[in-house]
Design a protein around this motif. Sequence first.
Motif, PDB file in Angstrom:
ATOM      1  N   LEU A  99       0.825  -1.207   0.000  1.00 38.20           N
ATOM      2  CA  LEU A  99       0.000   0.000   0.000  1.00 38.20           C
ATOM      3  C   LEU A  99       0.859   1.258   0.000  1.00 38.20           C
ATOM      4  O   LEU A  99       0.498   2.269  -0.610  1.00 38.20           O
ATOM      5  CB  LEU A  99      -0.930   0.002   1.219  1.00 38.20           C
ATOM      6  CG  LEU A  99      -2.131  -0.944   1.130  1.00 38.20           C
ATOM      7  CD1 LEU A  99      -2.846  -1.020   2.468  1.00 38.20           C
ATOM      8  CD2 LEU A  99      -3.094  -0.490   0.037  1.00 38.20           C
ATOM      9  N   GLU A 100       1.993   1.199   0.689  1.00 34.66           N
ATOM     10  CA  GLU A 100       2.887   2.353   0.706  1.00 34.66           C
ATOM     11  C   GLU A 100       3.385   2.675  -0.694  1.00 34.66           C
ATOM     12  O   GLU A 100       3.458   3.840  -1.097  1.00 34.66           O
ATOM     13  CB  GLU A 100       4.080   2.094   1.626  1.00 34.66           C
ATOM     14  CG  GLU A 100       5.009   3.292   1.752  1.00 34.66           C
ATOM     15  CD  GLU A 100       6.120   3.086   2.757  1.00 34.66           C
ATOM     16  OE1 GLU A 100       6.804   4.069   3.098  1.00 34.66           O
ATOM     17  OE2 GLU A 100       6.310   1.938   3.190  1.00 34.66           O
ATOM     18  N   LEU A 101       3.711   1.645  -1.470  1.00 34.27           N
ATOM     19  CA  LEU A 101       4.134   1.846  -2.858  1.00 34.27           C
ATOM     20  C   LEU A 101       3.010   2.475  -3.676  1.00 34.27           C
ATOM     21  O   LEU A 101       3.244   3.372  -4.498  1.00 34.27           O
ATOM     22  CB  LEU A 101       4.556   0.514  -3.476  1.00 34.27           C
ATOM     23  CG  LEU A 101       5.806  -0.154  -2.880  1.00 34.27           C
ATOM     24  CD1 LEU A 101       6.046  -1.514  -3.523  1.00 34.27           C
ATOM     25  CD2 LEU A 101       7.025   0.745  -3.076  1.00 34.27           C
ATOM     26  N   ARG A 102       1.788   2.012  -3.451  1.00 31.90           N
ATOM     27  CA  ARG A 102       0.652   2.564  -4.190  1.00 31.90           C
ATOM     28  C   ARG A 102       0.360   4.007  -3.782  1.00 31.90           C
ATOM     29  O   ARG A 102       0.003   4.839  -4.624  1.00 31.90           O
ATOM     30  CB  ARG A 102      -0.587   1.698  -3.963  1.00 31.90           C
ATOM     31  CG  ARG A 102      -0.483   0.312  -4.580  1.00 31.90           C
ATOM     32  CD  ARG A 102      -1.746  -0.497  -4.392  1.00 31.90           C
ATOM     33  NE  ARG A 102      -2.890   0.118  -5.045  1.00 31.90           N
ATOM     34  CZ  ARG A 102      -4.100  -0.407  -5.039  1.00 31.90           C
ATOM     35  NH1 ARG A 102      -4.341  -1.546  -4.400  1.00 31.90           N
ATOM     36  NH2 ARG A 102      -5.090   0.219  -5.651  1.00 31.90           N
ATOM     37  N   VAL A 103       0.528   4.316  -2.489  1.00 31.27           N
ATOM     38  CA  VAL A 103       0.315   5.695  -2.012  1.00 31.27           C
ATOM     39  C   VAL A 103       1.322   6.637  -2.666  1.00 31.27           C
ATOM     40  O   VAL A 103       0.972   7.734  -3.123  1.00 31.27           O
ATOM     41  CB  VAL A 103       0.421   5.763  -0.478  1.00 31.27           C
ATOM     42  CG1 VAL A 103       0.525   7.202  -0.002  1.00 31.27           C
ATOM     43  CG2 VAL A 103      -0.791   5.093   0.158  1.00 31.27           C
ATOM     44  N   GLU A 104       2.596   6.223  -2.706  1.00 27.99           N
ATOM     45  CA  GLU A 104       3.625   7.061  -3.328  1.00 27.99           C
ATOM     46  C   GLU A 104       3.366   7.230  -4.815  1.00 27.99           C
ATOM     47  O   GLU A 104       3.554   8.321  -5.368  1.00 27.99           O
ATOM     48  CB  GLU A 104       5.014   6.456  -3.091  1.00 27.99           C
ATOM     49  CG  GLU A 104       5.463   6.515  -1.646  1.00 27.99           C
ATOM     50  CD  GLU A 104       5.402   7.926  -1.071  1.00 27.99           C
ATOM     51  OE1 GLU A 104       5.876   8.864  -1.756  1.00 27.99           O
ATOM     52  OE2 GLU A 104       4.875   8.108   0.037  1.00 27.99           O
TER      53      GLU A 104
END
Length: 223
Positions: free
Chosen positions: A51-56
Motif C-alpha cells: 500500500l505504501e508503494l501505491r500511495v507514493e
Amino acid sequence: MAQAKISAKASEGAQQQQQQQQSGGQLRGRFYRSTSMADRSSRLLENLDQLELRVEAFRDAASAMEQEKEILLEMIHNIQNSQDMRHISEGEREELNLTANRLMGRTLTVEVSVETIRNAQQQESLLHATKMIDEIVNKLLDDLEDAKIRLMSLYGACTSDVPAGPIDQKFQSVVIGCAIEDQKKIKRRLETLLRNLENSEKSITLLEHQKSSVRQPCNSKQD
C-alpha cells in the motif's frame, strides 16, 4: 488389598499421564498460536508495504497532474499573447480568444492539490525562498535584463547541472533547508519565469525589428 493398591497406583499413573498430555497440548497450542500471530503480522506488514508503494505512486500521479495543469495554462496564455495573435484580423483574434478562454476555464475546473508535510524549519525555509523570488519578480518591469540575470543565479542554485553563470549561494542554502517536494516546485517556478522572460524578450526583439523595417521604407520615400 494388594490388588487395590496396584489398581490405585495404575489409576494415579493414568491420571498423571493424562495431565501431562493435556499440559503438552496446551504448550503446543500456545506454540501454534504464536506461529499464527507471526504469520498474520507478516502478512499485514507485507500488505502495508504494498500500500505504501501505491500511495507514493498516487502522490506522484497527482503531482504530475499539477504540473500538467500549470503547463496547459502557460501554453494557453502564451498563445493569447503571441505575436501571431497580433497579426490576424480582429474577428479571428476574437474567435481564437474565446476558444482559449474556454479551454482555460475548463482547465481551471480541475482541482489537484498535493500537500507537502513540513517541519517548522522547512516551512520557514520555503517562506524565505518564496520571498526572495517574489522580490525579483516585483522588479521585473524596472530592469528586465537584471531580473533575468538574478533569476538565472537562483535557478543555478537549484540544479545539479553545471550552471551557465554565477550561483546565489544564499538562496542555495535556503533551498537546501526546504522539503524535497518544495525544492522541485521552486525549481519549476524558476523555469517557468525564465521561459516567460525569454518569450517576452523575443516579442520585444521582433517588435523592434518590425518598427525598424517600417521606418526604413518611410525614410526611403522621404529621400
